[in-house]
Design a protein around this motif. Structure first.
Motif, PDB file in Angstrom:
ATOM      1  N   LEU A 189      16.632  27.728  -1.191  1.00 43.77           N
ATOM      2  CA  LEU A 189      15.367  27.887  -1.913  1.00 43.77           C
ATOM      3  C   LEU A 189      15.503  27.463  -3.371  1.00 43.77           C
ATOM      4  CD1 LEU A 189      14.229  31.321  -0.435  1.00 43.77           C
ATOM      5  CD2 LEU A 189      13.285  29.069   0.078  1.00 43.77           C
ATOM      6  N   ARG A 190      16.652  27.743  -3.974  1.00 45.61           N
ATOM      7  CA  ARG A 190      16.838  27.378  -5.373  1.00 45.61           C
ATOM      8  C   ARG A 190      16.826  25.864  -5.560  1.00 45.61           C
ATOM      9  NH1 ARG A 190      15.307  29.131 -10.029  1.00 45.61           N
ATOM     10  NH2 ARG A 190      16.522  28.209 -11.711  1.00 45.61           N
ATOM     11  N   ILE A 224       7.559  28.611  -1.820  1.00 45.39           N
ATOM     12  CA  ILE A 224       9.005  28.628  -2.046  1.00 45.39           C
ATOM     13  C   ILE A 224       9.343  29.598  -3.177  1.00 45.39           C
ATOM     14  CG2 ILE A 224      11.013  27.218  -2.617  1.00 45.39           C
ATOM     15  CD1 ILE A 224       9.541  24.802  -1.481  1.00 45.39           C
ATOM     16  N   GLN A 225       8.538  29.587  -4.241  1.00 44.71           N
ATOM     17  CA  GLN A 225       8.783  30.503  -5.355  1.00 44.71           C
ATOM     18  C   GLN A 225       8.666  31.953  -4.909  1.00 44.71           C
ATOM     19  OE1 GLN A 225       5.838  29.112  -8.112  1.00 44.71           O
ATOM     20  NE2 GLN A 225       7.197  27.623  -9.082  1.00 44.71           N
ATOM     21  N   THR A 226       7.652  32.240  -4.085  1.00 41.47           N
ATOM     22  CA  THR A 226       7.452  33.606  -3.608  1.00 41.47           C
ATOM     23  C   THR A 226       8.639  34.082  -2.783  1.00 41.47           C
ATOM     24  OG1 THR A 226       5.054  33.279  -3.557  1.00 41.47           O
ATOM     25  CG2 THR A 226       5.937  35.113  -2.261  1.00 41.47           C
ATOM     26  N   LYS A 245       0.810  22.400  -4.901  1.00 41.64           N
ATOM     27  CA  LYS A 245       0.982  23.608  -5.704  1.00 41.64           C
ATOM     28  C   LYS A 245       1.180  24.828  -4.810  1.00 41.64           C
ATOM     29  CE  LYS A 245      -1.794  22.083  -9.676  1.00 41.64           C
ATOM     30  NZ  LYS A 245      -3.012  22.354 -10.474  1.00 41.64           N
ATOM     31  N   LEU A 297       4.679  24.789  -3.255  1.00 41.28           N
ATOM     32  CA  LEU A 297       5.684  25.184  -4.236  1.00 41.28           C
ATOM     33  C   LEU A 297       5.638  26.691  -4.487  1.00 41.28           C
ATOM     34  CD1 LEU A 297       7.893  24.148  -6.129  1.00 41.28           C
ATOM     35  CD2 LEU A 297       6.152  23.853  -7.891  1.00 41.28           C
ATOM     36  N   GLN A 298       4.407  27.238  -4.494  1.00 44.40           N
ATOM     37  CA  GLN A 298       4.259  28.672  -4.698  1.00 44.40           C
ATOM     38  C   GLN A 298       4.886  29.469  -3.555  1.00 44.40           C
ATOM     39  OE1 GLN A 298       3.025  30.001  -7.430  1.00 44.40           O
ATOM     40  NE2 GLN A 298       3.366  32.105  -6.739  1.00 44.40           N
ATOM     41  N   LEU A 325      13.340  24.492  -5.224  1.00 42.13           N
ATOM     42  CA  LEU A 325      12.537  24.736  -6.428  1.00 42.13           C
ATOM     43  C   LEU A 325      12.836  23.706  -7.508  1.00 42.13           C
ATOM     44  CD1 LEU A 325      12.615  28.631  -6.803  1.00 42.13           C
ATOM     45  CD2 LEU A 325      10.633  27.193  -6.311  1.00 42.13           C
ATOM     46  N   HIS A 329      11.658  32.949  -2.879  1.00 40.87           N
ATOM     47  CA  HIS A 329      12.829  33.078  -3.743  1.00 40.87           C
ATOM     48  C   HIS A 329      12.772  34.388  -4.516  1.00 40.87           C
ATOM     49  CE1 HIS A 329      15.485  32.166  -7.244  1.00 40.87           C
ATOM     50  NE2 HIS A 329      16.209  31.596  -6.296  1.00 40.87           N
ATOM     51  N   LYS A 330      11.584  34.783  -4.974  1.00 39.02           N
ATOM     52  CA  LYS A 330      11.451  36.050  -5.702  1.00 39.02           C
ATOM     53  C   LYS A 330      11.715  37.240  -4.787  1.00 39.02           C
ATOM     54  CE  LYS A 330       8.138  34.348  -9.154  1.00 39.02           C
ATOM     55  NZ  LYS A 330       6.725  34.417  -9.622  1.00 39.02           N
ATOM     56  N   SER A 353       1.017  32.658  -0.194  1.00 37.24           N
ATOM     57  CA  SER A 353       1.997  32.173   0.771  1.00 37.24           C
ATOM     58  C   SER A 353       1.403  32.112   2.159  1.00 37.24           C
ATOM     59  CB  SER A 353       3.227  33.081   0.772  1.00 37.24           C
ATOM     60  OG  SER A 353       2.861  34.378   1.180  1.00 37.24           O
TER      61      SER A 353
END
Length: 589
Positions: free
Chosen positions: A111-112, A313-315, A307, A310-311, A115, A317-318, A173
């Motif tokens: 995931l990193r 993947i960010q979610t 967008k 990408l969100q 990103l 990862h968080k 997501s």
């Protein structure tokens, strides 16, 4: 009549197991020599492996029965082949990989990187291929594909749906993006392991364009192809690499540990990088077209779908949160393992192994020693410090945290069948030597001296790459490598000049869903036809063979000293290779 044929087809495996040994009996009966007895055993095992009439690991146990009964090798000597140093290296490497999987370190890495790279079409495909290839270097390509495929398809869901209003702005997501273990549905792969089935194919919609469909196909294929390509870079990345090391050590006992982790990485990693980039370009041209400005996102317009993807993947990862103590500990131990592998006997400076005694020109410590050492540390080190919790079974008592690795997890995830498969290959190689079959084959292959070495290597690579599409890559290398070693000795050619490229070619299984477990996993998602995979994989196979030929004819020479016929490969049949000089057909760099 139809029901009769259906019954025979239903019993086909039983019939094959019963009739194949009988059908091959004329060979040992008419030619009562040890060479014929060994050939009978090898041909029988090859047919069982190709037809999968018996599980691959069960077939690999046949030398334990056949070789002693035929007088080829003593039972005590055959048994030793099933737990050699190469098997220990395989087990130790997998123990570390299991720890990486158990603490989700591989998911955090994936995931990193995604990103950092972003979700533009060409870069997204490259990102998935880089992550998948890197992970496949250290953990099994099957586990890597099983983890990366759901991520890829969840991102595709976000890219291909048309979000509107608040959801699009916030990039909510996709509920299909589940990286945890799926439900009870499972998929059985050709190596006997059972892995969770993917969450399901993408639902086709009327708005889905042909362009989106082709991009989905390209993204699916890039994951399984990168998993197969990445495995060739390290000695423990895929089992055929370990088969080669074991066969070299079994057939040429005085080789001086010529194939170790450092030498293999120096040879195979550049080839892996080149092949991965060429595969990316081929997939991009085939599925994204030649509009590079659009593919790389140079048009200056970021779609809402991108967008949202990408969100997602960010979610995810968080949701992983900050790195836990266990993840940090596994990371440190993993890096330490790789450093110890590289610096044991790097070749260009004395490694740390030189501090220990040497016997018969080899260090008493091996790559397997290092792998087991790090693995045992993982069984000892706690997963949290102090990490004390209340024991639910005994109220009022404190409970220590679990270790980084426990036997229950290992027993569930360790592919023990591959350990037996490796041992069966080493037993075949030993039986070929003891029976004289290797020498007999070498004598029959001497006419190949008139053929140039690069032509021999190229033809053999194509043959192995074709054969591995229908047969397990481990079985393929197990069957071919002893024959190639005998051929090389017969024509005074460096054995590694043909054994190395053919081992790499065994990983070029790109054309069929049944060729390798990663292909099967991706195919089970839907959206792909066999013709799609065959069309894409055919040219990729050719590209792979050409890259391998480039590697063996350039940087492999100084790494493995391919300039001359090695002294450790000399036998009575190779006395004409005077002074260690290779045959004139050996190519020059």
């Amino acid at each position: 009549m139809a029901s009769c044929w259906q019954g025979l087809w239903a019993y086909r495996t039983y019939l094959l197991v019963f009739f194949l040994p009988i059908f091959l009996l004329p060979l040992p009966l008419l030619v009562p020599t040890k060479e014929a007895y060994c050939a009978y055993a090898i041909i029988l095992m090859a047919l069982f492996w190709c037809t999968e009439a018996l599980p691959l690991a069960v077939t690999a146990l046949l030398p334990l029965i056949l070789f002693p009964l035929m007088g080829i090798t003593k039972a005590s000597e055959v048994c030793l082949q099933y737990f050699k140093d190469t098997n220990i290296l395989f087990i130790g490497g997998l123990l570390v990989a299991i720890a990486v999987e158990h603490w989700n370190l591989h998911k955090r890495i994936a995931l990193r990187v995604l990103l950092i790279i972003g979700v533009r079409p060409a870069l997204l495909m490259l990102g998935f291929m880089l992550v998948t290839a890197f992970l496949s270097m250290w953990i099994s390509n099957t586990a890597t594909t099983a983890m990366m495929a759901p991520i890829a398809h969840a991102v595709l869901h976000q890219l291909q749906k048309a979000p509107k209003g608040k959801d699009a702005e916030e990039g909510n997501s996709n509920p299909a993006f589940e990286l945890q273990e799926p439900g009870p549905q499972k998929t059985k792969l050709d190596n006997g392991q059972v892995h969770p089935a993917p969450p399901g194919p993408l639902e086709p919609t009327e708005q889905k364009s042909q362009e989106q469909h082709r991009f989905s196909q390209g993204m699916s294929l890039c994951v399984c192809y990168a998993a197969s390509i990445g495995g060739i870079a390290t000695l423990t990345g895929t089992t055929p690499n370990l088969v080669l090391q074991g066969q070299i050590n079994a057939l040429f006992t005085k080789n001086g540990n010529v194939v170790n982790f450092a030498s293999w990485f120096s040879f195979a990693f550049p080839a892996m990088v080149i092949l991965l980039l060429l595969a990316w370009l081929w997939l991009q041209a085939l599925f994204l077209g030649f509009n590079f400005r659009k593919n790389f996102g140079f048009e200056g317009r970021v779609r809402e779908q991108e967008k949202a993807a990408l969100q997602v993947i960010q979610t995810e990862h968080k949701l992983l949160g900050p790195m836990s103590f266990a993840e940090k500990a596994v990371t440190i131990l993993f890096v330490l393992l790789v450093l110890l592998w590289f610096t044991r006997e790097p070749g260009f400076f004395p490694g740390w192994a030189s501090a220990f005694p040497y016997e018969d020109g080899e260090s008493v410590v091996s790559d397997g020693t290092v792998a087991i050492f790090i693995s045992i540390i993982m069984f000892i080190m706690p997963s949290n410090i102090p990490g004390l919790t209340q024991d639910p079974e005994k109220p009022g008592r404190l409970k220590a945290p679990p270790a980084l690795l426990n036997w229950k997890t290992v027993n569930e995830k360790m592919p023990w069948n591959i350990v037996f498969l490796l041992g069966g290959g080493f037993a075949l190689a030993q039986g070929s030597e003891d029976s004289g079959l290797s020498s007999w084959l070498g004598d029959k292959l001497t006419p190949l001296k008139s053929v140039s070495a690069p032509a021999i290597a190229f033809i053999l690579c194509l043959l192995v790459a074709t054969f591995t599409e229908c047969t397990s890559n481990v079985a393929t290398t197990t069957l071919f490598l002893p024959i190639l070693a005998s051929m090389a000795q017969a024509i005074c050619l460096h054995p590694l000049y043909v054994m190395l490229p053919c081992t790499l070619s065994a990983s070029l299984a790109f054309m069929l869903p049944v060729a390798t477990p990663p292909n099967a996993i991706i195919f089970s998602f839907g959206g792909l036809k066999v013709t799609d995979m065959a069309r894409t994989g055919f040219l990729l196979n050719i590209i792979g063979v050409l890259v391998i030929m480039l590697a063996i004819n350039s940087w492999a020479y100084p790494i493995f000293d391919l300039y001359t016929f090695p002294s450790w490969a000399h036998t009575n049949a190779t006395t004409l290779c005077l002074g260690g000089q290779a045959n004139t057909t050996t190519p020059s760099p």
